[in-house]
Design an enzyme around this catalytic site. Structure first.
Site, PDB file in Angstrom:
ATOM      1  N   ASP A  48     -28.698  -8.362   3.560  1.00 50.93           N
ATOM      2  CA  ASP A  48     -28.023  -9.718   4.334  1.00 50.93           C
ATOM      3  C   ASP A  48     -27.386  -9.090   5.459  1.00 50.93           C
ATOM      4  O   ASP A  48     -27.092  -9.832   6.523  1.00 50.93           O
ATOM      5  CB  ASP A  48     -27.227  -9.913   3.325  1.00 50.93           C
ATOM      6  CG  ASP A  48     -27.899 -10.954   1.937  1.00 50.93           C
ATOM      7  OD1 ASP A  48     -29.066 -11.084   2.560  1.00 50.93           O
ATOM      8  OD2 ASP A  48     -27.451 -11.267   1.021  1.00 50.93           O
ATOM      9  N   GLY A  49     -26.691  -7.977   5.457  1.00 53.50           N
ATOM     10  CA  GLY A  49     -25.869  -7.335   6.746  1.00 53.50           C
ATOM     11  C   GLY A  49     -26.877  -7.581   7.742  1.00 53.50           C
ATOM     12  O   GLY A  49     -26.172  -7.934   8.832  1.00 53.50           O
ATOM     13  N   THR A 164     -21.186 -16.579  -2.218  1.00 52.94           N
ATOM     14  CA  THR A 164     -21.790 -15.472  -3.205  1.00 52.94           C
ATOM     15  C   THR A 164     -21.251 -14.367  -2.687  1.00 52.94           C
ATOM     16  O   THR A 164     -21.366 -13.302  -3.552  1.00 52.94           O
ATOM     17  CB  THR A 164     -23.110 -15.582  -3.377  1.00 52.94           C
ATOM     18  OG1 THR A 164     -23.797 -15.531  -2.098  1.00 52.94           O
ATOM     19  CG2 THR A 164     -23.865 -17.053  -4.009  1.00 52.94           C
ATOM     20  N   TYR A 166     -17.764 -12.514  -0.437  1.00 45.86           N
ATOM     21  CA  TYR A 166     -16.531 -11.945  -0.653  1.00 45.86           C
ATOM     22  C   TYR A 166     -15.547 -13.193  -1.545  1.00 45.86           C
ATOM     23  O   TYR A 166     -15.062 -13.070  -2.638  1.00 45.86           O
ATOM     24  CB  TYR A 166     -15.688 -11.736   0.660  1.00 45.86           C
ATOM     25  CG  TYR A 166     -14.574 -11.098   0.564  1.00 45.86           C
ATOM     26  CD1 TYR A 166     -13.826 -10.464  -0.646  1.00 45.86           C
ATOM     27  CD2 TYR A 166     -13.495 -10.985   1.652  1.00 45.86           C
ATOM     28  CE1 TYR A 166     -12.495 -10.067  -0.800  1.00 45.86           C
ATOM     29  CE2 TYR A 166     -12.467 -10.366   1.616  1.00 45.86           C
ATOM     30  CZ  TYR A 166     -11.676  -9.705   0.295  1.00 45.86           C
ATOM     31  OH  TYR A 166     -10.405  -9.379   0.408  1.00 45.86           O
ATOM     32  N   ASN A 167     -15.922 -14.380  -1.179  1.00 44.56           N
ATOM     33  CA  ASN A 167     -15.554 -15.502  -1.949  1.00 44.56           C
ATOM     34  C   ASN A 167     -15.731 -15.442  -3.632  1.00 44.56           C
ATOM     35  O   ASN A 167     -14.579 -15.624  -4.212  1.00 44.56           O
ATOM     36  CB  ASN A 167     -16.137 -16.866  -1.636  1.00 44.56           C
ATOM     37  CG  ASN A 167     -15.958 -17.948  -2.249  1.00 44.56           C
ATOM     38  OD1 ASN A 167     -14.746 -18.486  -2.290  1.00 44.56           O
ATOM     39  ND2 ASN A 167     -16.692 -18.358  -3.122  1.00 44.56           N
ATOM     40  N   LYS A 168     -16.768 -15.010  -3.976  1.00 42.86           N
ATOM     41  CA  LYS A 168     -17.155 -14.940  -5.455  1.00 42.86           C
ATOM     42  C   LYS A 168     -16.194 -13.914  -6.057  1.00 42.86           C
ATOM     43  O   LYS A 168     -15.693 -13.863  -6.988  1.00 42.86           O
ATOM     44  CB  LYS A 168     -18.473 -14.661  -5.705  1.00 42.86           C
ATOM     45  CG  LYS A 168     -18.855 -14.407  -7.015  1.00 42.86           C
ATOM     46  CD  LYS A 168     -20.301 -14.348  -7.576  1.00 42.86           C
ATOM     47  CE  LYS A 168     -20.639 -13.955  -8.674  1.00 42.86           C
ATOM     48  NZ  LYS A 168     -20.031 -13.096  -9.661  1.00 42.86           N
ATOM     49  N   SER A 169     -15.883 -12.699  -5.356  1.00 41.88           N
ATOM     50  CA  SER A 169     -15.280 -11.659  -5.699  1.00 41.88           C
ATOM     51  C   SER A 169     -13.597 -12.007  -6.027  1.00 41.88           C
ATOM     52  O   SER A 169     -13.049 -11.335  -6.684  1.00 41.88           O
ATOM     53  CB  SER A 169     -15.455 -10.337  -5.092  1.00 41.88           C
ATOM     54  OG  SER A 169     -14.770 -10.639  -3.735  1.00 41.88           O
TER      55      SER A 169
END
Length: 268
Positions: A48-49, A164, A166-169
Site C-alpha cells: 500500500d505504501g 483502515t 492510522y484512523n483505525k488505530s
C-alpha cells in the site's frame, strides 16, 4: 485503436524489482507502450505504501490514469494481485477492457497568516496535524460554525479507504470507500473539568467542511499520507472531500469487506 500506455512503480526490493521487469517485458511483448509521464495505467508493485507513492507521483492526472496494485508482502487494501498471478494480470491488461472504481480523496488547504498564499494537497489515506512543541490546541469549525477547542496530541483526518490505516488505530470507524465522506479522529485528547472535546470520531459528509484554527502561535507538523511537512505561520487548515477521485482498474471483484476481514479478522 490507441495503444494502452503503462508505467510500473516498485517498492525497490529485489522481488518487487524482478516482478516489475517481468511485467514490463510481458506488456511490451503485447505491444503496449511504456510511458512514465502520461500512463493510462500505473501498476504498483510492493504494498500500500508503494501505491501511495504512485498516487502522489501521478496526482495531476487522476482523471486520465487508473491504478493497479500487486502486493509482494502482506495483502494490501490497494494491492489485490499476487506475484504468482502476474501472467494472468498481464493478459487481462492487454486483452480485456477494464472497469474502473473510484474512491474519494481528502482535500487539505493550508492558509497562512501573511495572507494570499495557500497550499493545497490531496491525501489518499489521511492527513495528521500535530504541534511541534507541546499539545496541539485548535479551534475546530464544522460547516462554518465553531464546534470545539481541541487540546491533545493531534488530529487525524482520513478518507474512507484510509479509515483502515492510522484512523483505525485511533479508534475510528471503518468506512466503506463508496461513501463520500471524511473522518476526524482524536489523538490523546485532554478531557477534564476545564477542557472538553467530543471524544469520539466524527464522520462528515461530502458537502461539509472542517476548519482548524490555531489558538496559539505554534509550528505544526502536518503529514499528507507518507509525506511529513513543517508549517509555520498557519492561519487555518481546511478539510473536505476533494472534487478529484482516485481510479482503480478492476479486472475482477475485490470486495472491501473481504479485504477488511482478511486483514484484521481472518485466521484461517
Amino acid at each position: 485503436m490507441e495503444k494502452i500506455k503503462f508505467a510500473i512503480t516498485s517498492k525497490g526490493n529485489q522481488i518487487s524489482n524482478t516482478l516489475m521487469q517481468k511485467m514490463k517485458t510481458y506488456l511490451l511483448d503485447f505491444h503496449l507502450e511504456y510511458d512514465e509521464n502520461q500512463p493510462d495505467i500505473v501498476v504498483s508493485v510492493g504494498g500500500d505504501g508503494t501505491l501511495l507513492y504512485a498516487f502522489h507521483r501521478y496526482r495531476n492526472r487522476l482523471d486520465k490514469t487508473a491504478f493497479i496494485g500487486v502486493h509482494t508482502g502482506h495483502l494490501g487494501f490497494y494491492a489485490d494481485w499476487t506475484p504468482d498471478e502476474i501472467e494472468k494480470l498481464v493478459i487481462a491488461i492487454a486483452k480485456t477492457p477494464y472497469q474502473t472504481v473510484e474512491y474519494p480523496l481528502l482535500e487539505v488547504i493550508i492558509r497562512y497568516t501573511n495572507g494570499g498564499r495557500e497550499a493545497r494537497y490531496l491525501a489518499l489515506n489521511e492527513c495528521t496535524v500535530k504541534s511541534v512543541e507541546g499539545s496541539l490546541v485548535m479551534d475546530v469549525e464544522i460547516k462554518g460554525q465553531r464546534f470545539e477547542t481541541f487540546r491533545g496530541d493531534g488530529l487525524c483526518v482520513s478518507t474512507p479507504s484510509g479509515s483502515t490505516a492510522y484512523n483505525k488505530s485511533l479508534g475510528g470507524a471503518i468506512l466503506h470507500p463508496s461513501l463520500q465522506a471524511i473522518q476526524i479522529a482524536e489523538m490523546a485528547s485532554i478531557n477534564n473539568r476545564v477542557f472538553r472535546t467530543i471524544g469520539s470520531p466524527l464522520v462528515l459528509p461530502g458537502h461539509h467542511t472542517a476548519l482548524l484554527k490555531p489558538v496559539n502561535d505554534a509550528d505544526f507538523q502536518i503529514t499528507i499520507d507518507h509525506l511529513t511537512l513543517l508549517h509555520k505561520d498557519v492561519k487555518s487548515i481546511q478539510f473536505r472531500v476533494a472534487s478529484e477521485k482516485i481510479r482503480f482498474a478492476r479486472f475482477r471483484a475485490f470486495p472491501f469487506w473481504q479485504r477488511v476481514r482478511d486483514s484484521f479478522v481472518c485466521d484461517d
